[in-house]
Design a protein around this motif. Structure first.
Motif, PDB file in Angstrom:
ATOM      1  N   ARG A   1       0.829  -1.202   0.000  1.00 44.91           N
ATOM      2  CA  ARG A   1       0.000   0.000   0.000  1.00 44.91           C
ATOM      3  C   ARG A   1       0.874   1.267   0.000  1.00 44.91           C
ATOM      4  O   ARG A   1       0.664   2.184  -0.785  1.00 44.91           O
ATOM      5  CB  ARG A   1      -0.888  -0.029   1.253  1.00 44.91           C
TER       6      ARG A   1
ATOM      7  N   HIS B   1       2.545   2.075  -3.270  1.00 47.39           N
ATOM      8  CA  HIS B   1       1.644   2.748  -4.218  1.00 47.39           C
ATOM      9  C   HIS B   1       1.448   4.212  -3.848  1.00 47.39           C
ATOM     10  O   HIS B   1       1.360   5.072  -4.722  1.00 47.39           O
ATOM     11  CB  HIS B   1       0.296   2.017  -4.281  1.00 47.39           C
ATOM     12  N   GLU B   2       1.366   4.471  -2.562  1.00 44.78           N
ATOM     13  CA  GLU B   2       1.225   5.868  -2.140  1.00 44.78           C
ATOM     14  C   GLU B   2       2.428   6.689  -2.590  1.00 44.78           C
ATOM     15  O   GLU B   2       2.283   7.796  -3.093  1.00 44.78           O
ATOM     16  CB  GLU B   2       1.111   5.945  -0.611  1.00 44.78           C
TER      17      GLU B   2
ATOM     18  N   GLY C   1       2.320   7.124  -6.228  1.00 45.77           N
ATOM     19  CA  GLY C   1       1.203   8.022  -6.537  1.00 45.77           C
ATOM     20  C   GLY C   1       1.561   9.475  -6.263  1.00 45.77           C
ATOM     21  O   GLY C   1       1.215  10.376  -7.035  1.00 45.77           O
ATOM     22  N   GLN C   2       2.283   9.702  -5.179  1.00 44.83           N
ATOM     23  CA  GLN C   2       2.702  11.070  -4.862  1.00 44.83           C
ATOM     24  C   GLN C   2       3.671  11.598  -5.918  1.00 44.83           C
ATOM     25  O   GLN C   2       3.614  12.755  -6.323  1.00 44.83           O
ATOM     26  CB  GLN C   2       3.341  11.109  -3.473  1.00 44.83           C
TER      27      GLN C   2
ATOM     28  N   GLY D   1       1.738  12.232  -9.155  1.00 48.39           N
ATOM     29  CA  GLY D   1       0.928  13.435  -8.978  1.00 48.39           C
ATOM     30  C   GLY D   1       1.791  14.685  -9.000  1.00 48.39           C
ATOM     31  O   GLY D   1       1.452  15.684  -9.643  1.00 48.39           O
TER      32      GLY D   1
ATOM     33  N   ARG E   1      -2.118   9.967 -12.465  1.00 52.08           N
ATOM     34  CA  ARG E   1      -2.438   9.553 -11.094  1.00 52.08           C
ATOM     35  C   ARG E   1      -2.262   8.043 -10.970  1.00 52.08           C
ATOM     36  O   ARG E   1      -2.290   7.321 -11.966  1.00 52.08           O
ATOM     37  CB  ARG E   1      -3.894   9.894 -10.733  1.00 52.08           C
ATOM     38  N   VAL E   2      -2.148   7.598  -9.721  1.00 48.14           N
ATOM     39  CA  VAL E   2      -2.040   6.169  -9.425  1.00 48.14           C
ATOM     40  C   VAL E   2      -3.252   5.743  -8.607  1.00 48.14           C
ATOM     41  O   VAL E   2      -3.694   6.470  -7.713  1.00 48.14           O
ATOM     42  CB  VAL E   2      -0.730   5.878  -8.656  1.00 48.14           C
ATOM     43  N   ARG E   3      -3.746   4.581  -8.951  1.00 46.32           N
ATOM     44  CA  ARG E   3      -4.869   4.015  -8.190  1.00 46.32           C
ATOM     45  C   ARG E   3      -4.461   2.621  -7.717  1.00 46.32           C
ATOM     46  O   ARG E   3      -3.933   1.831  -8.497  1.00 46.32           O
ATOM     47  CB  ARG E   3      -6.099   3.890  -9.098  1.00 46.32           C
ATOM     48  N   MET E   4      -4.662   2.361  -6.443  1.00 44.00           N
ATOM     49  CA  MET E   4      -4.373   1.010  -5.958  1.00 44.00           C
ATOM     50  C   MET E   4      -5.628   0.151  -6.073  1.00 44.00           C
ATOM     51  O   MET E   4      -6.752   0.682  -6.085  1.00 44.00           O
ATOM     52  CB  MET E   4      -3.825   1.027  -4.535  1.00 44.00           C
TER      53      MET E   4
ATOM     54  N   LYS F   1      -7.432  -0.851  -0.580  1.00 48.47           N
ATOM     55  CA  LYS F   1      -8.069   0.423  -0.218  1.00 48.47           C
ATOM     56  C   LYS F   1      -8.144   0.648   1.288  1.00 48.47           C
ATOM     57  O   LYS F   1      -7.873   1.731   1.784  1.00 48.47           O
ATOM     58  CB  LYS F   1      -9.493   0.456  -0.788  1.00 48.47           C
TER      59      LYS F   1
END
Lengths: 518, 131
Positions: free
Chosen positions: A406, A409-410, A413-414, A417, A423-426, A431
């Protein structure tokens, strides 16, 4: 030279200087290194040169815990071992992989990445890889179209993978081994017991058996167990006539800390506009190197996470691929390999890049699992056809792996962004940060590691930094079972490098011994 | 960029546009619409996805109701907008705020998406405006 152990008179005695048990990537790499030495090498392989269903059945076993592939088809049992169908993924471990990480219990190797560097170079030759270069900038200089995603490399960096042809050890090195005068390869020679001297201070001999109903004895000055993580542990645990808990198992460590890589679909990278992605693309049989997105040591430390990487596959293709764990579900590894090939080739078959807006990519995570003593190999009361107890694999994951995926991915994603490219979606199963369950499609990479882990302290490891079983001076272990932590990369390259290091160590040890005798 | 937007707002003000404080007209539909356009997300997602993200954000932060979302988002525009404000200008300011959020790691995970807090709020407002 080659001898079929089925053709020997029953109860033959075979003698040599060194006995290598198992002819997979580790065993063959070591045997190659001993060709044309003055030492007589006894090289034992349980199977023959071709796939044999009855021999393959000897790998059967139960699995409990996390859903896993049928054990019988998770490795190949013939000369060349699992390189008979491996995909050729190779990358080096990172410096952090060897370090004691306070946030990961049981982490920390007694060696460092620099101890393996010279052996990685040699392993590259055996695995028919290109130059041993792992800096993305090196490859970008050769090919300017290898453009990185706009990420801050102090957070997310491009970790290079090389692709072996893939080298089929059984085909590539059979002649070299068979023609070598000092290498005595015995096929259909399954080790079923290791007999130690009193107090297990050294190994006296091993017993080999086969379907011909024959049993032979092998004596040597030194033994190298190179049978893969499940079988290495199984043989040590089953060799319990003198030591009831098994050989090398005074501290109840043999079989524990079984590790796999989690290899799992995990998210999506969605771009505002198409970007050059050649650096991350994989075309089997064509691509020689590519990058996966990795997390920096600093970020791993700051967020207290495991080491993992993410690969990218264009979404229209990725959507058509079924999870590996659903495809590899037969006891026959050949059927599974066909299914797997069809899965990937079928998904890409009708892919037309010109009809894809090339703005959506599946993120696929490959991550180490935290060393876990409860994730382990034990022996079943049920015996195989040669009288060996079958293995039971209890593969157990923890919340640590999920939290790490997780966070990875964050972090990506940062970065994505921040760069303003998308953007990144997990995926849904990631979730909820409080949900530590795993989806049905969670799978491994057929990477078995850690069942005879390395430590300088016998209470924390089965082998020492030189892969010698603690307390047994002539028994060594080659292969991923010695891994303390699993890192992110596929294990074969490091298996070969670690084996070559062990080979050098044994050569030095024998030299010193000879000098002392003189 | 930030300076450029500030200048544009200042120019708009001197041109006679009356920029009011948000609190004067929080229910203004047009204002809510202007503030609920996550530009980057609109390039990569459909409206339904944005609505779902918005709903998920409301579940995560239920205390941020429509009025609060409008207020918080409008604060980025210096409290000086009303229904006559150029929506492109608002979009530009909020786009810049989203970039700034990412630079400052003001991010959140909503419905699996790693988003700037500002754009997550925009999604929430978008979702509420659809109801």
């Amino acid at each position: 030279m080659h001898i079929d152990a089925r053709d020997l008179d029953n109860h033959s005695l075979i003698e040599g200087d060194i006995c290598i048990i198992g002819a997979g990537a580790a065993g063959i790499s070591m045997a190659l290194d001993w060709i044309n030495t003055k030492h007589k090498v006894i090289f034992l392989e349980g199977g023959g040169f071709e796939y044999d269903e009855k021999v393959q059945q000897l790998y059967d076993g139960k699995t409990t815990g996390q859903r896993y592939f049928p054990l019988q088809s998770a490795r190949l049992h013939y000369f060349g071992g699992t390189t008979g169908h491996w995909a050729g993924f190779c990358s080096i471990f990172d410096p952090i992989d060897f370090k004691k990480r306070d946030w990961i219990p049981h982490s920390g190797w007694p060696i460092q990445e620099t101890d393996l560097d010279p052996f990685y170079k040699r392993a590259h030759e055996i695995l028919e890889l290109g130059p041993c270069e792992y800096d993305a900038a090196y490859w970008q200089k050769q090919d300017h179209s290898l453009v990185s995603l706009p990420v801050d490399e102090t957070v997310v960096w491009n970790k290079i993978w090389h692709f072996s042809p893939p080298t089929r050890f059984g085909q590539k090195y059979r002649d070299s081994i068979v023609k070598a005068k000092n290498i005595h390869l015995y096929t259909y020679a399954n080790v079923t017991n290791i007999t130690a001297e009193e107090n297990a201070a050294s190994v006296k001999e091993v017993t080999i058996r086969n379907y011909a109903g024959k049993s032979h004895t092998v004596r040597a000055k030194l033994f190298v167990l190179a049978c893969c993580s499940i079988q290495n542990a199984r043989i040590l645990l089953a060799s319990n006539k003198q030591m009831p808990a098994g050989l090398g198992n005074d501290n109840d460590l043999v079989g524990r800390f079984f590790m796999e890589h989690l290899e799992i679909k995990s998210g999506e990278l969605r771009l505002e506009r198409p970007l050059p992605m050649k650096l991350y693309e994989l075309d089997f049989g064509v691509t020689k190197t590519r990058a996966e997105l990795a997390i920096s040591e600093k970020q791993q430390t700051e967020h207290k996470i495991l080491n993992g990487t993410m690969s990218l596959t264009t979404m229209p293709v990725a959507k058509k691929t079924r999870p590996i764990i659903d495809v590899w579900n037969d006891k026959d590894p050949r059927k599974n390999a066909d299914n797997l090939f069809n899965n990937f080739s079928g998904a890409g078959k009708n892919y037309d890049p010109s009809k894809d807006d090339q703005r959506s990519y599946e993120l696929f995570t490959r991550i180490e699992q935290a060393p876990n003593p409860n994730s382990r190999i034990t022996l079943d009361s049920e015996l195989d056809a040669l009288g060996m107890p079958k293995p039971i694999l209890h593969w157990e994951l923890t919340s640590f792996e999920k939290r790490s995926i997780r966070k990875i991915h964050e972090l990506l994603g940062q970065q994505i962004g921040k760069s303003g490219v998308g953007r990144v979606r997990m995926m849904d199963y990631l979730k909820d940060e409080k949900d530590f369950s795993w989806p049905d499609f969670t799978g491994g990479g057929w990477h078995h590691m850690g069942t005879t882990r390395m430590s300088d302290n016998p209470k924390q490891g089965v082998v020492n930094a030189n892969c010698q079983v603690h307390g047994t001076n002539n028994l060594f272990i080659a292969g991923a079972s010695c891994y303390v932590t699993a890192a992110a990369p596929n294990p074969t390259l490091t298996v070969v490098a670690l084996t070559l290091r062990l080979s050098d160590h044994i050569k030095g040890k024998m030299k010193r011994k000879n000098r002392m005798i003189v | 960029m930030k300076r450029r937007i500030f200048v544009r707002l200042a120019v708009a003000a001197t041109a006679g546009l009356y920029l009011t404080g948000l609190g004067c007209n929080p229910r203004n539909k047009r204002l809510a619409k202007m503030l609920s356009q996550p530009m980057a997300l609109q390039h990569i997602c459909d409206a339904e996805t944005i609505r779902e993200i918005g709903k998920a954000y409301q579940k995560l932060v239920p205390e941020e109701n429509r009025e609060i979302l409008i207020e918080v988002l409008a604060k980025n525009i210096d409290h000086r907008i009303d229904e006559s404000t150029d929506s492109n200008l608002v979009n530009s300011v909020l786009e810049e705020k989203v970039r700034q959020d990412f630079q400052e790691n003001k991010t959140t995970v909503v419905a699996g998406w790693i988003l700037s807090v500002t754009e997550a709020r925009q999604c929430a407002l978008f979702s509420l405006s659809q109801n």
